[in-house]
Design an enzyme around this catalytic site. Sequence first.
Site, PDB file in Angstrom:
ATOM      1  N   HIS A  49       0.963  -1.256   0.038  1.00 20.61           N
ATOM      2  CA  HIS A  49      -0.157   0.160  -0.103  1.00 20.61           C
ATOM      3  C   HIS A  49       0.941   1.339   0.045  1.00 20.61           C
ATOM      4  O   HIS A  49       0.450   2.333   0.855  1.00 20.61           O
ATOM      5  CB  HIS A  49      -0.824   0.099   1.332  1.00 20.61           C
ATOM      6  CG  HIS A  49      -1.927  -1.174   1.305  1.00 20.61           C
ATOM      7  ND1 HIS A  49      -3.069  -1.458   0.775  1.00 20.61           N
ATOM      8  CD2 HIS A  49      -1.555  -2.474   1.705  1.00 20.61           C
ATOM      9  CE1 HIS A  49      -3.615  -2.414   0.816  1.00 20.61           C
ATOM     10  NE2 HIS A  49      -3.040  -3.019   1.644  1.00 20.61           N
ATOM     11  N   TYR A 321       3.508  -5.021   9.425  1.00 19.92           N
ATOM     12  CA  TYR A 321       3.128  -3.742   9.527  1.00 19.92           C
ATOM     13  C   TYR A 321       4.135  -3.145  10.654  1.00 19.92           C
ATOM     14  O   TYR A 321       4.766  -2.018  10.122  1.00 19.92           O
ATOM     15  CB  TYR A 321       1.764  -3.422  10.211  1.00 19.92           C
ATOM     16  CG  TYR A 321       0.570  -3.770   9.383  1.00 19.92           C
ATOM     17  CD1 TYR A 321       0.820  -4.583   8.360  1.00 19.92           C
ATOM     18  CD2 TYR A 321      -0.580  -3.138   9.468  1.00 19.92           C
ATOM     19  CE1 TYR A 321      -0.113  -4.763   7.373  1.00 19.92           C
ATOM     20  CE2 TYR A 321      -1.513  -3.560   8.671  1.00 19.92           C
ATOM     21  CZ  TYR A 321      -1.536  -4.169   7.692  1.00 19.92           C
ATOM     22  OH  TYR A 321      -2.633  -4.522   6.771  1.00 19.92           O
TER      23      TYR A 321
END
EC number: 1.11.1.-
Length: 338
Positions: A49, A321
């Site tokens: 992303h 993440y």
Amino acid sequence: MTLAALVASFAWVAGWIRLPGASPALSAARLIDAFEGASGRHPGFRRNHAKGICVSGYFDSNGNGLALSRASVFERGRTPVVGRFSAPGGNPSEDDAFTTVRSFALRFTTSDGEQWRTGMNSAPVFAVRTPEAVYEQQEAMQRDHRTGRADPARLDAFFARHPETGALRNWLANHPPSSAFYDASYYSINAFRFTNARGDTRFVRWSVVPETPYAPSAARADVAHDPDFLAHGLRTRLQKHPARWQLMLTPADPGDPVDDATRAWPPERELHRVDAGTLVITRAQAQIDGACRDINFDPVVLPTGISPSDDPLLAARSAAYAESFARRTQEQARANVR
């Protein structure tokens, strides 16, 4: 439970820890290395992303969500949010016309200091069930140095080994990508455990449903001419009026899969979903200096009343993440020193 013990329990569930003598663990570092191999290394950006835009606004709760969770975010009233729209992939220069999925991450911060962070996709199911399969997928997407593209034979072999990918591929084939960030629905994909004030527990998936009617990207004339039409379109929209979605909570029934993000729940579950309130986005900012830049949208940062399910992807997402966050913030810091 201490923080260290909590992290260790997540790691065990996700398969990041192996007993002595077992096969090597799939670590967060190895997984992020695979993402870098598939999309190239782009210092200072998220490893997945990578291309996105910061947004901010608020959530107006109507109080209905308290039937499922005692989280204060569902009490009647307003909660500020900071978020980020993006598309999957590690290349921050990707042409929007080549993306098939939109993503929407949010951080709710309640008046009592709790946070709810969530990352949602515009498809209701995920490609694979386990972190190991995510790693395999990234390996299969490695680009040939001669063509600059992934080898179709490797991808076909991956799909053959993982027939569960058919659910997402079929959904995408029948749902063209939206023309804008603000006319797409977004889904939690993973299930979470909701507990209300009485102690009743249900597994829940949530979605945000747009006020703006969906339109396919092919309906926009500027798609072929603007590689950044998603961000540009959002800015143009917000200059006129806010974008709105309804936050819908869908409880599972006994027997529904709550640890497998590749499997959708029966359509009739939507008949019993709870409208928890209105999400309103009022402002957009460039991600280079916007409010979302330094947020890790870790999906297991949850308020009291919501907890993770046993879906192995949740712990893997959290660890990956964190690894991506550490790498990009270190790169940003080194760039600022120069």
